[in-house]
Design an enzyme around this catalytic site. Structure first.
Site, PDB file in Angstrom:
ATOM      1  N   GLU A   1      -2.042   5.931   6.077  1.00 55.10           N
ATOM      2  CA  GLU A   1      -2.329   4.281   6.132  1.00 55.10           C
ATOM      3  C   GLU A   1      -2.590   3.827   4.750  1.00 55.10           C
ATOM      4  OE1 GLU A   1      -4.958   1.091   8.086  1.00 55.10           O
ATOM      5  OE2 GLU A   1      -4.825   2.894   9.166  1.00 55.10           O
TER       6      GLU A   1
ATOM      7  N   ARG B   1      -5.894  -3.699   0.836  1.00 49.85           N
ATOM      8  CA  ARG B   1      -7.203  -4.080   0.349  1.00 49.85           C
ATOM      9  C   ARG B   1      -7.465  -4.079  -1.242  1.00 49.85           C
ATOM     10  NH1 ARG B   1     -10.914  -0.412   4.517  1.00 49.85           N
ATOM     11  NH2 ARG B   1     -10.077  -1.407   6.550  1.00 49.85           N
TER      12      ARG B   1
ATOM     13  N   LYS C   1      -5.109  -0.085  18.154  1.00 52.34           N
ATOM     14  CA  LYS C   1      -6.299   0.442  17.481  1.00 52.34           C
ATOM     15  C   LYS C   1      -7.463  -0.149  17.911  1.00 52.34           C
ATOM     16  CE  LYS C   1      -7.239  -1.084  13.224  1.00 52.34           C
ATOM     17  NZ  LYS C   1      -7.341  -1.207  11.876  1.00 52.34           N
TER      18      LYS C   1
END
Length: 208
Positions: A42, A46, A129
């Site tokens: 993943e 960011r 999640k």
């Protein structure tokens, strides 16, 4: 590559949450993780290098690359075009649902409460999640939600470590966990890819 989201989650016991600060790290990092048995990666948005890293890592044999920290609708198509085969978001909004559907990118949305789980489920999401997992109640929360909502499968992320991951992975409604401990910044800066492969091997063995 077309893969079912649940199959992707079951491919790796741990999905590393990756923030790329140096684009030159992308390929060797992916190769190091795959060599250790961690194939699902993943890559978060960011940092400014997220999409470029996804594009580069997608070329690494054996890597199944997804995009994390999806918070804006326009990010879905951009990540898909860069090579991402699944997406992860910290939460779920109507705009993100629409973007996931229009882009065709399988989405693993973040939830924190039973009501959020039920709302996501109503929209057709069965893989979620739990985020942030430990503050949200951790193992107790997952055990509690498993009774009334047994058809939902989770990837707990947030506060997960090498030490507590086995307890999460032992739960019947957990397919994998997410964590950042597989990609320590010090090792990446030093180019110590052997250390990252060793961490990946240890993580691969957590499911038992």
């Amino acid at each position: 590559m077309t893969m079912n989201l649940l199959d992707i989650m079951r491919t790796s016991a741990v999905i590393p949450v990756i923030a790329i600060d140096d684009p030159d790290h992308a390929v060797p990092l992916a190769k190091a993780l795959v060599a250790g048995g961690i194939r699902v990666l993943e890559v978060t948005l960011r940092t400014p290098h997220g999409l470029g890293a996804i594009r580069a890592m997608s070329e690494v044999e054996g890597a199944i690359v997804g995009v994390g920290t999806l918070t804006q609708p326009e990010e879905f198509a951009a990540a898909r075009d860069a090579g991402a085969v699944f997406g992860v978001s910290p939460g779920l909004t109507d705009a993100l649902i629409a973007a996931a559907r229009s882009s065709g990118l399988p989405l693993l949305p973040g939830v924190m409460t039973p009501s959020e789980v039920m709302k996501a489920r109503e929209q057709g999401f069965r893989q979620l999640k739990l985020f942030p997992a430990v503050p949200a109640g951790g193992i107790g929360m997952l055990n509690g939600i498993g009774g009334p909502l047994p058809d939902v499968t989770f990837c707990p992320t947030g506060g997960i470590s090498q030490e507590n991951a086995p307890a999460f992975l032992a739960l019947k409604n957990v397919a994998c966990v997410g964590g950042s401990w597989l990609t320590p910044k010090e090792a990446m800066k030093a180019g110590d890819w052997a250390h990252i492969t060793a961490l990946a091997k240890a993580a691969s063995a957590l499911r038992g």
